[in-house]
Design an enzyme around this catalytic site. Structure first.
Site, PDB file in Angstrom:
ATOM      1  N   SER A 201       0.844  -1.191   0.000  1.00 26.79           N
ATOM      2  CA  SER A 201       0.000   0.000   0.000  1.00 26.79           C
ATOM      3  C   SER A 201       0.889   1.255   0.000  1.00 26.79           C
ATOM      4  O   SER A 201       1.752   1.402  -0.854  1.00 26.79           O
ATOM      5  CB  SER A 201      -0.951  -0.033   1.205  1.00 26.79           C
ATOM      6  OG  SER A 201      -1.858   1.046   1.188  1.00 26.79           O
ATOM      7  N   ASP A 297      -8.231  -4.172  -8.669  1.00 27.78           N
ATOM      8  CA  ASP A 297      -7.956  -3.900  -7.263  1.00 27.78           C
ATOM      9  C   ASP A 297      -9.164  -3.256  -6.601  1.00 27.78           C
ATOM     10  O   ASP A 297      -9.578  -2.153  -6.953  1.00 27.78           O
ATOM     11  CB  ASP A 297      -6.737  -2.978  -7.173  1.00 27.78           C
ATOM     12  CG  ASP A 297      -6.497  -2.459  -5.776  1.00 27.78           C
ATOM     13  OD1 ASP A 297      -6.894  -3.145  -4.827  1.00 27.78           O
ATOM     14  OD2 ASP A 297      -5.916  -1.371  -5.646  1.00 27.78           O
ATOM     15  N   HIS A 360      -5.378 -11.419 -10.561  1.00 25.07           N
ATOM     16  CA  HIS A 360      -6.306 -11.182  -9.481  1.00 25.07           C
ATOM     17  C   HIS A 360      -6.767 -12.468  -8.805  1.00 25.07           C
ATOM     18  O   HIS A 360      -7.558 -12.447  -7.879  1.00 25.07           O
ATOM     19  CB  HIS A 360      -7.525 -10.380  -9.954  1.00 25.07           C
ATOM     20  CG  HIS A 360      -8.240 -10.974 -11.133  1.00 25.07           C
ATOM     21  ND1 HIS A 360      -7.784 -10.856 -12.408  1.00 25.07           N
ATOM     22  CD2 HIS A 360      -9.391 -11.685 -11.214  1.00 25.07           C
ATOM     23  CE1 HIS A 360      -8.622 -11.446 -13.253  1.00 25.07           C
ATOM     24  NE2 HIS A 360      -9.603 -11.965 -12.538  1.00 25.07           N
TER      25      HIS A 360
END
Length: 401
Positions: A201, A297, A360
């Protein structure tokens, strides 16, 4: 307006700290952590297969160095000693947790572990920082470090400010980075035979910002690479045409004075805010880097593509819960976001020694994918997933969580 606090590390069971599977949400990849543990206790814990609680270490002489959290308290990190074949190998992880882009936001963070070490506690290392050989066969016995995030600016700022009540705020992320790494060098990092810098992040962005500086601290013959997970934030427009990330990054760049860590060639030609985005940063990084970012995301879809304020009917809520509920218009918006991401990752795809993954969903753990890349060298791992509804083992009906 600050972006909602996101999970901080791959070691804690929170949203983006995945490292569990190469399918976890959010962009990029991750790094690691270190805690004060003896060789014997680390070996026993690894054999037992149970997560080891890693105590917090506070930076020595932090105030004298000006390397302090938002509230002026000393920053902290967790160090877990390596053993056996990993005794001289190191993983250093930069924790994440969004940003604060106004003095009000930063003042609020002072009363949490994202702004003060007074609220930090011991943590367990998991994922790529795990001591379980069955889950983390390559890195399980390395020296692992998790540098806690308490500056609100991706370890990049160097300034001071005051909130509305006159309370001083310290934006010292850059000094924290430099001082903590200097202290770790004295604890064995300087003699590492291989090293990996990682972050998740906001920490994934920080790993990019400091990648080449980290590489420069070691002899050229020592293998050093960087990993960024869930940190490839795009300068994308939302449904209303606004650019939320540009607004947030602009606030951070101006409030916290991050120019010192930005690529000189970029700020010579572009606005500093633009140079804070990963798509620009990777153009100047020479150290081999692995970038992991889901093409769908959920964090960026929920906060950038379709933030709550732009979805009055809440139709995106069901779409984000299960992509099979998305309308054709929503699918088009998701594909547009994925297209922007893939185009931005082209720099990484064409660089020798770099790795990237936009998958993903996958049965391969992040630790395994990163290990293959770290050991393999050459062209590394390049996995770009197909558009939904593609048919294949990497597809999932859920957006990454």
């Amino acid at each position: 307006m600050a972006m909602g606090t996101a999970p901080r590390t791959p070691l804690v069971s929170q949203r983006r700290q995945g490292f569990a599977v190469v399918s976890a949400a959010a962009p990029w990849l991750i790094v690691m952590l270190l805690a004060v543990a003896t060789l014997s206790s680390s070996s026993v814990a690894a054999a037992a297969g149970s997560p080891e609680v890693v105590e917090l270490s506070l930076l020595a002489n932090a105030r004298e160095k000006g390397a302090v959290c938002l509230d002026g308290s000393p920053p902290g990190y967790h160090l877990q000693r390596g053993f056996g074949s990993g005794e001289h190998s190191w993983i250093v992880n930069l924790e994440g947790g969004a940003w604060c882009d106004t003095t009000e936001d930063c003042s609020d963070r002072r009363m949490t572990d994202l702004g003060s070490s007074k609220f930090m506690k011991a943590i367990e290392f998991e994922g790529i920082l795990s001591n379980k050989r069955s889950q983390n066969p390559y890195f399980y016995n390395w020296n692992k470090v998790d540098i806690r995030y308490c500056d609100g600016g991706s370890f990049a700022g160097d300034a001071e400010g005051k909130d509305r009540n006159g309370t001083k705020l310290f934006f010292r992320g850059l000094r924290i980075w430099e001082a903590v790494v200097d202290e770790l060098m004295g604890k064995g990092l300087a003699t590492a035979k291989q090293a990996l810098l990682s972050g998740c992040s906001a920490g994934g962005l920080a790993a990019l910002l400091h990648c080449d500086d980290f590489r420069a601290r070691f002899p050229q013959e020592v293998p050093v690479k960087c990993l960024s997970d869930a940190g490839f934030f795009l300068d994308a427009k939302d449904l209303s045409g606004e650019r939320l990330m540009r607004s947030i990054f602009s606030g951070v760049v101006q409030l916290q004075n991050v120019r010192k860590v930005l690529p000189r060639d970029c700020i010579a030609e572009k606005d500093p805010t633009e140079c804070f985005f990963p798509a620009e940063l990777i153009k100047s990084i020479s150290t081999p880097t692995f970038i992991r970012n889901s093409g769908y995301d959920s964090y960026q879809v929920g906060n950038i593509v379709a933030p709550g304020g732009s979805d009055p009917g809440q139709s995106w809520a069901t779409c984000k819960a299960d992509i099979r509920n998305c309308t054709s218009t929503q699918i088009e918006a998701l594909h547009g976001f994925r297209k922007e991401l893939v185009e931005a990752l082209e720099v990484a795809q064409h660089r020798r020694g770099w790795g990237c993954s936009s998958n993903h969903a996958s049965t391969t753990t992040i630790a395994e994918a990163v290990a293959d890349w770290f050991i393999g060298g050459g062209d590394g791992v390049k996995e770009i997933d197909c558009e939904y509804p593609c048919i294949g083992p990497t597809c999932s009906s859920q957006l990454d969580l």
